[in-house]
Design a protein around this motif. Structure first.
Motif, PDB file in Angstrom:
ATOM      1  N   ASP A 211       0.940  -1.065  -0.321  1.00 45.24           N
ATOM      2  CA  ASP A 211      -0.154   0.224   0.022  1.00 45.24           C
ATOM      3  C   ASP A 211       1.057   1.107   0.004  1.00 45.24           C
ATOM      4  OD1 ASP A 211      -1.849  -1.536  -0.155  1.00 45.24           O
ATOM      5  OD2 ASP A 211      -2.769  -0.068   2.301  1.00 45.24           O
ATOM      6  N   ASP A 212       0.323   2.419  -0.847  1.00 43.84           N
ATOM      7  CA  ASP A 212       1.073   3.752  -0.419  1.00 43.84           C
ATOM      8  C   ASP A 212       2.006   3.696  -1.936  1.00 43.84           C
ATOM      9  OD1 ASP A 212      -0.980   3.984   1.319  1.00 43.84           O
ATOM     10  OD2 ASP A 212       0.746   4.270   2.879  1.00 43.84           O
ATOM     11  N   GLY A 213       2.986   2.971  -1.894  1.00 47.83           N
ATOM     12  CA  GLY A 213       3.608   3.019  -3.236  1.00 47.83           C
ATOM     13  C   GLY A 213       4.837   3.546  -2.551  1.00 47.83           C
ATOM     14  N   TYR A 214       5.676   2.927  -1.843  1.00 49.06           N
ATOM     15  CA  TYR A 214       6.764   3.952  -0.528  1.00 49.06           C
ATOM     16  C   TYR A 214       8.487   3.223  -1.887  1.00 49.06           C
ATOM     17  CZ  TYR A 214       3.519   4.581   3.184  1.00 49.06           C
ATOM     18  OH  TYR A 214       2.741   5.126   4.040  1.00 49.06           O
TER      19      TYR A 214
ATOM     20  N   ALA B 170       4.608  -8.387  -7.747  1.00 46.20           N
ATOM     21  CA  ALA B 170       3.392  -8.352  -6.920  1.00 46.20           C
ATOM     22  C   ALA B 170       2.495  -6.926  -7.441  1.00 46.20           C
ATOM     23  CB  ALA B 170       3.992  -7.989  -5.321  1.00 46.20           C
ATOM     24  N   THR B 171       1.553  -6.628  -6.246  1.00 48.63           N
ATOM     25  CA  THR B 171       1.187  -4.936  -6.834  1.00 48.63           C
ATOM     26  C   THR B 171       1.149  -3.412  -6.016  1.00 48.63           C
ATOM     27  OG1 THR B 171      -0.490  -6.634  -7.986  1.00 48.63           O
ATOM     28  CG2 THR B 171      -1.308  -4.297  -7.123  1.00 48.63           C
ATOM     29  N   CYS B 172       1.657  -2.694  -6.320  1.00 51.03           N
ATOM     30  CA  CYS B 172       2.197  -1.788  -5.189  1.00 51.03           C
ATOM     31  C   CYS B 172       0.420  -1.109  -5.937  1.00 51.03           C
ATOM     32  CB  CYS B 172       3.000  -1.113  -5.729  1.00 51.03           C
ATOM     33  SG  CYS B 172       3.343   0.115  -4.636  1.00 51.03           S
ATOM     34  N   TYR B 173      -0.188  -0.387  -4.760  1.00 47.41           N
ATOM     35  CA  TYR B 173      -0.999   0.740  -4.938  1.00 47.41           C
ATOM     36  C   TYR B 173       0.076   1.603  -5.090  1.00 47.41           C
ATOM     37  CZ  TYR B 173      -4.158  -3.444  -4.624  1.00 47.41           C
ATOM     38  OH  TYR B 173      -4.923  -4.754  -4.442  1.00 47.41           O
TER      39      TYR B 173
ATOM     40  N   HIS C 274      -4.560   3.237  -5.815  1.00 44.06           N
ATOM     41  CA  HIS C 274      -4.836   4.264  -3.498  1.00 44.06           C
ATOM     42  C   HIS C 274      -5.433   5.385  -3.801  1.00 44.06           C
ATOM     43  CE1 HIS C 274      -4.653   2.414   0.042  1.00 44.06           C
ATOM     44  NE2 HIS C 274      -3.566   3.589   0.661  1.00 44.06           N
ATOM     45  N   THR C 275      -6.550   5.246  -5.324  1.00 41.98           N
ATOM     46  CA  THR C 275      -6.689   6.861  -5.392  1.00 41.98           C
ATOM     47  C   THR C 275      -5.991   8.367  -5.579  1.00 41.98           C
ATOM     48  OG1 THR C 275      -6.758   7.929  -2.931  1.00 41.98           O
ATOM     49  CG2 THR C 275      -8.876   6.681  -3.574  1.00 41.98           C
ATOM     50  N   SER C 276      -5.818   9.259  -5.744  1.00 41.72           N
ATOM     51  CA  SER C 276      -5.103  10.224  -6.132  1.00 41.72           C
ATOM     52  C   SER C 276      -4.616  11.398  -5.009  1.00 41.72           C
ATOM     53  CB  SER C 276      -6.200  11.564  -6.712  1.00 41.72           C
ATOM     54  OG  SER C 276      -6.625  10.723  -8.100  1.00 41.72           O
ATOM     55  N   HIS C 277      -5.191  10.948  -3.738  1.00 41.27           N
ATOM     56  CA  HIS C 277      -4.412  11.832  -2.656  1.00 41.27           C
ATOM     57  C   HIS C 277      -5.007  10.707  -1.701  1.00 41.27           C
ATOM     58  CE1 HIS C 277      -5.982  15.206  -5.633  1.00 41.27           C
ATOM     59  NE2 HIS C 277      -5.091  15.430  -5.437  1.00 41.27           N
ATOM     60  N   HIS C 278      -5.532   9.939  -1.229  1.00 41.59           N
ATOM     61  CA  HIS C 278      -5.269   9.452  -0.195  1.00 41.59           C
ATOM     62  C   HIS C 278      -6.573   9.107   0.594  1.00 41.59           C
ATOM     63  CE1 HIS C 278      -4.015   6.499   2.706  1.00 41.59           C
ATOM     64  NE2 HIS C 278      -3.553   6.052   2.865  1.00 41.59           N
ATOM     65  N   VAL C 279      -7.418   9.917   0.156  1.00 46.55           N
ATOM     66  CA  VAL C 279      -8.700   9.839   1.282  1.00 46.55           C
ATOM     67  C   VAL C 279      -9.313   9.629   1.673  1.00 46.55           C
ATOM     68  CG1 VAL C 279      -9.185  12.680  -0.152  1.00 46.55           C
ATOM     69  CG2 VAL C 279      -9.746  10.235  -0.759  1.00 46.55           C
ATOM     70  N   ASP C 280     -10.425   9.542   2.853  1.00 47.07           N
ATOM     71  CA  ASP C 280     -11.259   8.968   3.143  1.00 47.07           C
ATOM     72  C   ASP C 280     -12.490   8.870   2.121  1.00 47.07           C
ATOM     73  OD1 ASP C 280     -13.658   7.579   4.461  1.00 47.07           O
ATOM     74  OD2 ASP C 280     -12.913   8.230   6.401  1.00 47.07           O
ATOM     75  N   LEU C 281     -12.844   7.589   1.529  1.00 52.67           N
ATOM     76  CA  LEU C 281     -13.409   7.743   0.115  1.00 52.67           C
ATOM     77  C   LEU C 281     -14.591   8.071   0.942  1.00 52.67           C
ATOM     78  CD1 LEU C 281     -11.900   5.211  -1.926  1.00 52.67           C
ATOM     79  CD2 LEU C 281     -12.487   7.401  -2.309  1.00 52.67           C
ATOM     80  N   THR C 282     -15.332   7.049   2.172  1.00 54.89           N
ATOM     81  CA  THR C 282     -16.580   7.367   2.247  1.00 54.89           C
ATOM     82  C   THR C 282     -17.028   9.108   3.071  1.00 54.89           C
ATOM     83  OG1 THR C 282     -15.989   7.359   5.421  1.00 54.89           O
ATOM     84  CG2 THR C 282     -16.527   5.711   4.133  1.00 54.89           C
ATOM     85  N   ALA C 283     -15.727   9.723   2.931  1.00 52.67           N
ATOM     86  CA  ALA C 283     -16.242  10.960   3.361  1.00 52.67           C
ATOM     87  C   ALA C 283     -16.358  11.989   1.586  1.00 52.67           C
ATOM     88  CB  ALA C 283     -15.217  11.668   4.284  1.00 52.67           C
ATOM     89  N   CYS C 284     -16.135  11.600   1.098  1.00 54.87           N
ATOM     90  CA  CYS C 284     -16.324  12.433  -0.410  1.00 54.87           C
ATOM     91  C   CYS C 284     -17.802  12.641  -0.808  1.00 54.87           C
ATOM     92  CB  CYS C 284     -14.948  11.966  -1.270  1.00 54.87           C
ATOM     93  SG  CYS C 284     -13.955  11.255  -1.281  1.00 54.87           S
TER      94      CYS C 284
ATOM     95  N   PHE D 257      -7.373  -1.669  -7.325  1.00 50.44           N
ATOM     96  CA  PHE D 257      -8.139  -0.252  -6.694  1.00 50.44           C
ATOM     97  C   PHE D 257      -8.205  -1.094  -5.192  1.00 50.44           C
ATOM     98  CE2 PHE D 257     -10.914   2.456  -4.520  1.00 50.44           C
ATOM     99  CZ  PHE D 257     -10.614   3.998  -5.105  1.00 50.44           C
ATOM    100  N   CYS D 258      -7.463   0.245  -3.709  1.00 48.34           N
ATOM    101  CA  CYS D 258      -7.120  -0.444  -3.287  1.00 48.34           C
ATOM    102  C   CYS D 258      -7.906   0.649  -2.097  1.00 48.34           C
ATOM    103  CB  CYS D 258      -5.570  -0.970  -2.663  1.00 48.34           C
ATOM    104  SG  CYS D 258      -5.381  -0.756  -0.836  1.00 48.34           S
ATOM    105  N   TYR D 259      -8.404   0.438  -1.064  1.00 45.78           N
ATOM    106  CA  TYR D 259      -9.475   1.388  -0.297  1.00 45.78           C
ATOM    107  C   TYR D 259      -8.172   2.401   0.769  1.00 45.78           C
ATOM    108  CZ  TYR D 259     -13.288  -0.941  -2.641  1.00 45.78           C
ATOM    109  OH  TYR D 259     -14.602  -1.124  -3.488  1.00 45.78           O
ATOM    110  N   PRO D 260      -8.111   3.463   0.691  1.00 45.69           N
ATOM    111  CA  PRO D 260      -7.261   3.929   1.675  1.00 45.69           C
ATOM    112  C   PRO D 260      -8.066   3.840   3.215  1.00 45.69           C
ATOM    113  CG  PRO D 260      -7.237   5.685  -0.345  1.00 45.69           C
ATOM    114  CD  PRO D 260      -8.241   4.588  -0.789  1.00 45.69           C
ATOM    115  N   TYR D 261      -7.558   3.639   4.029  1.00 47.25           N
ATOM    116  CA  TYR D 261      -7.445   3.280   5.699  1.00 47.25           C
ATOM    117  C   TYR D 261      -8.575   1.881   5.247  1.00 47.25           C
ATOM    118  CZ  TYR D 261      -6.065   8.240   5.390  1.00 47.25           C
ATOM    119  OH  TYR D 261      -5.592   9.559   4.654  1.00 47.25           O
TER     120      TYR D 261
END
Ligand SMILES: [Zn+2]
Length: 249
Positions: free
Chosen positions: A72-75, A93-96, A138-148, A177-181
């Protein structure tokens, strides 16, 4: 249900331990531990696969000794410390990646007091792909999608895919795709399906019951942390240890 289940491992950072007391320190797995995890599963005859390579197994179209590997996150430390191990073992492996933050840092964590760590830039993600690995969103800005609101949902879910596809040359495009948080709701789930992704992963604990049907957009994963010993890893991957913990009361 007691049919076959496939583990999808969830890693974040692969790096030396940050100082004690650092928030989320547990999500930083040392390069030595990561290498031992992968070599152990390889020794047991298992093959680690990216989400695209794993999908036929999750759908029940193929069977074999496989497991999924996700980051997750692409470090940037994934590029330096995980990629050589994956290549040596011929694992994928998949890097989100967080599409609008490439080459920056985990700025979404600043308010929580979490240390800033470099993220892969587009060149490194391309090299990751060229080395046989996969990039997901992993979205554009690592947002909480339930608050969008609906417009933000579109730009975070479908827009992040467009952004990554414009920057990277990946055969088949960005399909996973991977949901942030790990946070999603009916609207974000619907948007993910609309955006024509092939799968979406959550942070819900457990292995994936095979064959997945509608569940391909709410896939559970197996968290691997700094303290995951090889015994724990085997329990999590090959017994119902993790599945039982994923059942919410
Ligand atoms: Zn994340």
């Amino acid at each position: 249900m007691s049919g076959p289940r496939i583990p999808i491992l969830m890693y974040h950072q692969i790096d030396a331990a940050p100082p004690k007391g650092t928030p989320l320190r547990g999500l930083v797995v040392s390069p030595g531990t990561f290498s031992r995890h992968m070599r152990l599963l390889h020794f047991l005859g298992y093959k680690g696969l990216s989400m695209s390579a794993l999908m036929p197994y999750l759908r029940g179209e193929k069977s074999g000794k496989v497991f999924g590997i996700t980051f997750d996150d692409g470090y940037e430390n994934n590029f330096h410390s995980a990629l050589p191990v994956l290549r040596r073992l011929r694992f994928s492996a998949t890097c989100y990646a967080v599409a609008a933050r490439l080459g920056q840092s985990n700025s979404w964590d600043i308010e929580e007091g979490i240390g800033q760590v470099a993220l892969m830039d587009a060149g490194q993600l391309q090299a990751w792909i060229d080395a046989g690995q996969e990039v997901g969103s992993h979205t554009s800005h690592h947002v909480d999608l339930t608050a969008c609101d609906p417009q933000n949902l579109e730009s975070e879910i479908a827009g992040s895919r467009r952004l990554l596809e414009a920057l990277l040359h990946q055969p088949g495009g960005v399909q996973h795709f991977c949901y942030p948080y790990g946070r999603f709701d009916a609207a974000s789930l619907d948007q993910t399906i609309q955006a024509a992704y092939a799968s979406a992963t959550t942070t819900q604990r457990g292995r994936v019951p095979v064959p997945v049907q509608d569940g391909a957009f709410t896939l559970p994963r197996v968290l691997v942390s700094r303290s995951t010993t090889w015994v724990h890893l085997l329990l999590k991957c090959f017994t119902d240890y993790e599945d039982r913990r994923g059942v919410q009361g």
